[in-house]
Design a protein around this motif. Structure first.
Motif, PDB file in Angstrom:
ATOM      1  N   VAL A  38       2.661   7.583  -5.229  1.00 19.12           N
ATOM      2  CA  VAL A  38       1.945   6.325  -5.006  1.00 19.12           C
ATOM      3  C   VAL A  38       2.805   5.148  -5.458  1.00 19.12           C
ATOM      4  O   VAL A  38       2.897   4.128  -4.775  1.00 19.12           O
ATOM      5  CB  VAL A  38       0.591   6.316  -5.740  1.00 19.12           C
ATOM      6  CG1 VAL A  38      -0.043   4.930  -5.692  1.00 19.12           C
ATOM      7  CG2 VAL A  38      -0.350   7.337  -5.121  1.00 19.12           C
ATOM      8  N   GLU A  39       3.473   5.314  -6.574  1.00 18.43           N
ATOM      9  CA  GLU A  39       4.317   4.221  -7.061  1.00 18.43           C
ATOM     10  C   GLU A  39       5.427   3.907  -6.062  1.00 18.43           C
ATOM     11  O   GLU A  39       5.731   2.752  -5.787  1.00 18.43           O
ATOM     12  CB  GLU A  39       4.902   4.581  -8.427  1.00 18.43           C
ATOM     13  CG  GLU A  39       5.431   3.366  -9.179  1.00 18.43           C
ATOM     14  CD  GLU A  39       6.576   3.723 -10.101  1.00 18.43           C
ATOM     15  OE1 GLU A  39       6.541   4.826 -10.679  1.00 18.43           O
ATOM     16  OE2 GLU A  39       7.515   2.908 -10.209  1.00 18.43           O
ATOM     17  N   GLU A  42       4.023   2.095  -3.149  1.00 17.73           N
ATOM     18  CA  GLU A  42       3.751   0.694  -3.484  1.00 17.73           C
ATOM     19  C   GLU A  42       5.051  -0.113  -3.522  1.00 17.73           C
ATOM     20  O   GLU A  42       5.134  -1.215  -2.963  1.00 17.73           O
ATOM     21  CB  GLU A  42       3.038   0.603  -4.840  1.00 17.73           C
ATOM     22  CG  GLU A  42       1.595   1.095  -4.801  1.00 17.73           C
ATOM     23  CD  GLU A  42       0.978   1.169  -6.189  1.00 17.73           C
ATOM     24  OE1 GLU A  42       1.703   0.970  -7.183  1.00 17.73           O
ATOM     25  OE2 GLU A  42      -0.237   1.434  -6.279  1.00 17.73           O
ATOM     26  N   ARG A  43       6.059   0.449  -4.170  1.00 15.53           N
ATOM     27  CA  ARG A  43       7.301  -0.299  -4.335  1.00 15.53           C
ATOM     28  C   ARG A  43       8.041  -0.478  -3.013  1.00 15.53           C
ATOM     29  O   ARG A  43       8.767  -1.466  -2.831  1.00 15.53           O
ATOM     30  CB  ARG A  43       8.202   0.390  -5.353  1.00 15.53           C
ATOM     31  CG  ARG A  43       7.483   0.608  -6.689  1.00 15.53           C
ATOM     32  CD  ARG A  43       8.379   0.446  -7.857  1.00 15.53           C
ATOM     33  NE  ARG A  43       9.590   1.245  -7.737  1.00 15.53           N
ATOM     34  CZ  ARG A  43      10.596   1.172  -8.598  1.00 15.53           C
ATOM     35  NH1 ARG A  43      10.510   0.328  -9.616  1.00 15.53           N
ATOM     36  NH2 ARG A  43      11.653   1.929  -8.449  1.00 15.53           N
ATOM     37  N   ILE A  47       2.220   0.559   0.802  1.00 18.74           N
ATOM     38  CA  ILE A  47       0.938   0.104   0.255  1.00 18.74           C
ATOM     39  C   ILE A  47       1.180  -1.282  -0.333  1.00 18.74           C
ATOM     40  O   ILE A  47       1.953  -1.436  -1.275  1.00 18.74           O
ATOM     41  CB  ILE A  47       0.421   1.048  -0.844  1.00 18.74           C
ATOM     42  CG1 ILE A  47       0.129   2.422  -0.256  1.00 18.74           C
ATOM     43  CG2 ILE A  47      -0.837   0.464  -1.492  1.00 18.74           C
ATOM     44  CD1 ILE A  47      -0.295   3.445  -1.306  1.00 18.74           C
ATOM     45  N   SER A  48       0.524  -2.276   0.243  1.00 23.56           N
ATOM     46  CA  SER A  48       0.802  -3.635  -0.233  1.00 23.56           C
ATOM     47  C   SER A  48      -0.307  -4.168  -1.121  1.00 23.56           C
ATOM     48  O   SER A  48      -0.248  -5.310  -1.561  1.00 23.56           O
ATOM     49  CB  SER A  48       1.023  -4.567   0.950  1.00 23.56           C
ATOM     50  OG  SER A  48      -0.119  -4.600   1.760  1.00 23.56           O
ATOM     51  N   GLY A  49      -1.316  -3.373  -1.393  1.00 18.68           N
ATOM     52  CA  GLY A  49      -2.371  -3.835  -2.281  1.00 18.68           C
ATOM     53  C   GLY A  49      -3.627  -3.008  -2.119  1.00 18.68           C
ATOM     54  O   GLY A  49      -3.664  -2.051  -1.329  1.00 18.68           O
ATOM     55  N   TYR A  50      -4.633  -3.394  -2.861  1.00 19.76           N
ATOM     56  CA  TYR A  50      -5.929  -2.727  -2.796  1.00 19.76           C
ATOM     57  C   TYR A  50      -7.002  -3.798  -2.732  1.00 19.76           C
ATOM     58  O   TYR A  50      -6.869  -4.845  -3.360  1.00 19.76           O
ATOM     59  CB  TYR A  50      -6.148  -1.834  -4.018  1.00 19.76           C
ATOM     60  CG  TYR A  50      -5.086  -0.777  -4.183  1.00 19.76           C
ATOM     61  CD1 TYR A  50      -5.255   0.477  -3.632  1.00 19.76           C
ATOM     62  CD2 TYR A  50      -3.916  -1.058  -4.875  1.00 19.76           C
ATOM     63  CE1 TYR A  50      -4.271   1.451  -3.770  1.00 19.76           C
ATOM     64  CE2 TYR A  50      -2.932  -0.093  -5.027  1.00 19.76           C
ATOM     65  CZ  TYR A  50      -3.119   1.162  -4.471  1.00 19.76           C
ATOM     66  OH  TYR A  50      -2.140   2.108  -4.611  1.00 19.76           O
TER      67      TYR A  50
ATOM     68  N   ASN B  15      -7.747  -7.587  -5.882  1.00 20.02           N
ATOM     69  CA  ASN B  15      -7.259  -6.315  -6.428  1.00 20.02           C
ATOM     70  C   ASN B  15      -8.415  -5.345  -6.603  1.00 20.02           C
ATOM     71  O   ASN B  15      -9.141  -5.403  -7.588  1.00 20.02           O
ATOM     72  CB  ASN B  15      -6.540  -6.522  -7.748  1.00 20.02           C
ATOM     73  CG  ASN B  15      -5.969  -5.222  -8.293  1.00 20.02           C
ATOM     74  OD1 ASN B  15      -6.165  -4.152  -7.707  1.00 20.02           O
ATOM     75  ND2 ASN B  15      -5.264  -5.309  -9.394  1.00 20.02           N
ATOM     76  N   ALA B  52      -6.937   0.867   0.267  1.00 22.85           N
ATOM     77  CA  ALA B  52      -5.537   0.501   0.103  1.00 22.85           C
ATOM     78  C   ALA B  52      -5.113  -0.272   1.345  1.00 22.85           C
ATOM     79  O   ALA B  52      -5.462   0.089   2.466  1.00 22.85           O
ATOM     80  CB  ALA B  52      -4.684   1.750  -0.067  1.00 22.85           C
TER      81      ALA B  52
END
Lengths: 147, 147
Positions: A38-39, A42-43, A47-50, B15, B52
């Motif tokens: 997941v990290e 995201e990086r 995945i640009s956000g929640y 968020n 997400a």
DNA sequence: CGTGAAACTGATGCAGC
DNA sequence: GCTGCATCAGTTTCACG
């Protein structure tokens, strides 16, 4: 991007509040492995956000519509700022073609809609369509749960 | 729906993974109070889920467009099922007006787009616009952070 | 990538205002 | 209806295999 990453994306797209532990159970990996993936997702920006999904209808804005706005080019950037300042506008895409802007609006009543359209007509021609239904709710491109 | 509920919605829209404890700090309430409010917002349907946000571009689908599809009424429901089966379609709204369907597509290349359009043309007339930019990103109706 | 243990953080219930 | 605290469960995060 293997099968596990896809499963993770599907799971988090459906429920963005899953803990790593719970996510791990669903995709059959260990919690540390999932946290690591997941990290990375995201990086890398996949995945640009929640986000909490908020229902405009339940907030008192039962009417939604799409307005195609054909703007005169010179005024373009000024228009965008005006649109940002209008709270009834919940999304706006810049698109090719004569229209130029595809605007999504949520309002409480037809009279408010009328006001919104009147304001938009200052900037160009409008073509308004009411949103009746969402036959295909938002989903991830080319990722079906086929594993 | 008071000022605190609005703050909570704004925070969770920005968020969706905030813990109740963290949320409590941001809106200046205690954690139990926040948990209570969030649960009510969920049960009343104002918050309908958490998701997400996935970036199609980073997933290998850099091209997005909007296709207005003017369907012949008789075929309508059949068409929707076909659309659901097309993974390139990431959203679809049923709208008033001649078009009937407003379809959002994400593809890897123009040749794929061409195929998608060819398939959609089986069901009616199409009008395709490329999405260039998102001047107003998705946001909550009529809730600005004015407290 | 999995396992197991340790540390932490957050969730929850209750008394009190 | 909110606060503050105390307890408890759950998750995160190591080091190691």
């Amino acid at each position: 991007m293997d099968k596990f990453d896809r499963k993770i994306l599907v799971a988090l797209h459906e429920n963005g509040r899953l803990s790593f532990a719970e996510l791990a159970r669903r995709v059959n990996l260990s919690a540390p492995a999932v946290a690591d993936r997941v990290e990375k997702l995201e990086r890398s920006g996949v995945i640009s956000g929640y986000r909490a999904i908020i229902n405009p209808e339940k907030l008192g804005y039962p009417i939604q519509c799409v307005i195609e706005l054909t703007v005169k080019n010179l005024e373009y950037y000024g228009v965008v700022d005006k649109l940002k300042a209008m709270p009834e506008i919940i999304a706006c895409d810049s698109i090719t073609g004569s229209s130029g802007l595809m605007i999504r609006v949520a309002v409480d009543s037809m009279s408010t809609l009328q006001e919104v359209i009147a304001r938009l007509m200052q900037y160009g021609d409008t073509k308004t369509s009411m949103v009746i239904d969402q036959p295909v709710p938002p989903r991830i491109p080319a990722l079906r749960e086929d594993d």
